[in-house]
Design a protein around this motif. Structure first.
Motif, PDB file in Angstrom:
ATOM      1  N   LEU A  66      -0.862   4.656  -1.306  1.00 29.53           N
ATOM      2  CA  LEU A  66      -2.092   4.776  -0.534  1.00 29.53           C
ATOM      3  C   LEU A  66      -1.836   5.239   0.888  1.00 29.53           C
ATOM      4  O   LEU A  66      -2.736   5.690   1.576  1.00 29.53           O
ATOM      5  CB  LEU A  66      -2.832   3.440  -0.513  1.00 29.53           C
ATOM      6  N   GLN A  67      -0.596   5.070   1.357  1.00 27.85           N
ATOM      7  CA  GLN A  67      -0.280   5.612   2.676  1.00 27.85           C
ATOM      8  C   GLN A  67       1.164   6.099   2.686  1.00 27.85           C
ATOM      9  O   GLN A  67       1.987   5.634   1.902  1.00 27.85           O
ATOM     10  CB  GLN A  67      -0.543   4.589   3.768  1.00 27.85           C
TER      11      GLN A  67
ATOM     12  N   ALA B  17       2.193   1.674  -3.449  1.00 28.68           N
ATOM     13  CA  ALA B  17       1.117   2.121  -4.343  1.00 28.68           C
ATOM     14  C   ALA B  17       0.702   3.566  -4.056  1.00 28.68           C
ATOM     15  O   ALA B  17      -0.113   4.130  -4.781  1.00 28.68           O
ATOM     16  CB  ALA B  17      -0.086   1.198  -4.206  1.00 28.68           C
TER      17      ALA B  17
ATOM     18  N   ARG C  22       0.836  -1.215   0.000  1.00 29.17           N
ATOM     19  CA  ARG C  22       0.000   0.000   0.000  1.00 29.17           C
ATOM     20  C   ARG C  22       0.865   1.257   0.000  1.00 29.17           C
ATOM     21  O   ARG C  22       0.510   2.263  -0.604  1.00 29.17           O
ATOM     22  CB  ARG C  22      -0.932   0.006   1.227  1.00 29.17           C
TER      23      ARG C  22
END
Lengths: 206, 218
Positions: free
Chosen positions: A51-52, A49, A46
């Motif tokens: 996302l965080q 990617a 994540r």
């Protein structure tokens, strides 16, 4: 094209889980992430990617290049297989979905509502979504859950075809996919020591 | 962006999509009010603009719960966040889809229900105009509330508590414009303020919504 992860420290719920993870992925290569449950594979994917945020370290070459697939496939039960795929293709600026239907043998199911598919068929549809994104880096979190042996082979073939056409793949999985170009990275040695100095402060949590 | 809009509208009108929920609530409230208040036509026509506005606002609030929660549960929001479409744009489109499936039907139904409330003849045009200007603000503010509470299971109560105070300015100026219109007075001041609120929220709220959604997706 290169995906480079440098000294990446990642946190889940404000606590660091993996520290100083570094690797480089070149065009045509795949990297399999291994490690026991809860070690932080999903968090790592994540973070890569986007996302965080990470606590330390950098991810370069990932911006707008990643097709992410996680445990949930982002499918709508009340839309047909074709409608689901067409939607994601259009979001990513593509139009052709026939190759994706073919690669995961979904042609005969194309008019069925996604809600009426079996778990394995849904998963195949979720993976077919990767093909319609047109993105070079696949970031996959346990892609083979609920797939049978034949479907796993189908998936491995799709990944190999993607690598041959100049793509990359970063896959967290517990099973052997049999992909030739893949190297394996065990993330267990990177487990973070949970002391305050690592950044487990409220600031990191926010 | 078109793909997202079409998908959201298509999902709303298919079985279980929740289209008509707000509209049905609006119908029920406005049909019930004359029974509860009594057949005093003078009182009804006096309260009509305010009651119609409150009905529309609550109907809008009712449907906010599912605006992002379903997309969060099935992982669509994670995938949208990694898509080339900026999250701000995606949330604006989702707010637009919410307005088309919830706000617009309310605007269209309002004049019909105005008859039940004995709304004065000159008030119909102003009522529709005030709702047409005000409901987009309700949708974008609602999207912000939905983004704020997206990770919480059964977050409906928290969502209502957070969003209602933000709805108050829209309600005040919207209902005031409709009331003045019905009374035959000058509507320009509340109508302009209402339009200003809508324009400002449409321009700024998507950025706030995207920022809080990014935090909630972590």
């Amino acid at each position: 094209m290169t995906l480079a992860v440098t000294n990446l420290t990642i946190a889940r719920g404000g606590l660091p889980v993996l520290a100083d993870v570094s690797f480089v992925l070149e065009t045509g290569q795949a990297l399999i992430l291994r490690g026991p449950n809860g070690v932080g594979k999903t968090t790592l994917l994540r973070t890569i990617a986007g996302l965080q945020p990470s606590l330390h370290g950098t991810v370069s070459g990932a911006q707008d290049q990643i097709a992410y697939a996680a445990h949930s496939d982002g499918l709508k039960a009340k839309l047909s297989v074709t409608e689901n795929l067409t939607f994601w293709a259009e979001v990513f600026g593509q139009s052709d979905i026939s190759h994706a239907l073919k690669a995961f043998e979904l042609e005969n199911l194309s008019d069925r509502l996604a809600g009426t598919l079996s778990a394995g068929q849904k998963r195949r549809l979720g993976l077919a979504r990767l093909l319609v994104t047109g993105r070079p880096i696949w970031v996959l979190d346990e892609p083979t859950v609920s797939l049978d042996t034949a479907s796993v082979a189908m998936f491995a073939a799709a990944v190999e075809a993607h690598l041959k056409s100049g793509g990359m793949a970063l896959i967290a999985t517990h099973i052997d996919l049999g992909i030739e170009q893949a190297s394996v990275l065990d993330v267990t040695p990177f487990i973070a020591r949970n002391d305050v100095a690592m950044g487990s402060s409220n600031e990191a949590f926010l | 962006m078109n793909a997202l809009l079409i998908r959201d509208i298509r999902l709303a009108v298919r079985a279980g999509g929740g289209f008509g929920l707000g509209l049905a609530f609006f119908l029920i409230v406005i049909v019930m009010v004359p029974f509860a208040v009594g057949a005093d036509t003078g009182l009804l026509s006096k309260t009509a603009p305010g009651v119609l506005w409150i009905g529309a606002l609550l109907a809008c609030l009712l449907s906010l719960d599912r605006l992002l929660a379903l997309d969060f549960e099935d992982g669509t929001l994670d995938l949208l966040a990694t898509a080339p479409l900026p999250l701000e744009a995606a949330l604006s489109v989702k707010a637009l889809a919410h307005w088309i499936t919830t706000g617009l039907p309310l605007v269209i139904a309002a004049p019909v229900l105005g008859v039940l409330m004995n709304l004065p003849t000159q008030g119909y045009g102003w009522l529709v105009l005030s709702l047409l200007l005000g409901t987009p603000a309700l949708s974008v503010i609602g999207t912000f509330g939905a983004a704020l509470t997206v990770g919480i299971k059964r977050g409906g109560l928290l969502l209502s508590l957070l969003v209602l105070p933000l709805y108050v300015p829209t309600l005040i100026f919207g209902a005031e414009a409709a009331r003045r219109g019905a009374a035959g007075a000058d509507v320009s001041t509340p109508m302009l303020l209402l339009a200003g609120i809508s324009a400002a929220t449409i321009a700024l709220m998507p950025f706030a919504s995207a920022a809080v959604l990014k935090v909630n997706l972590r």
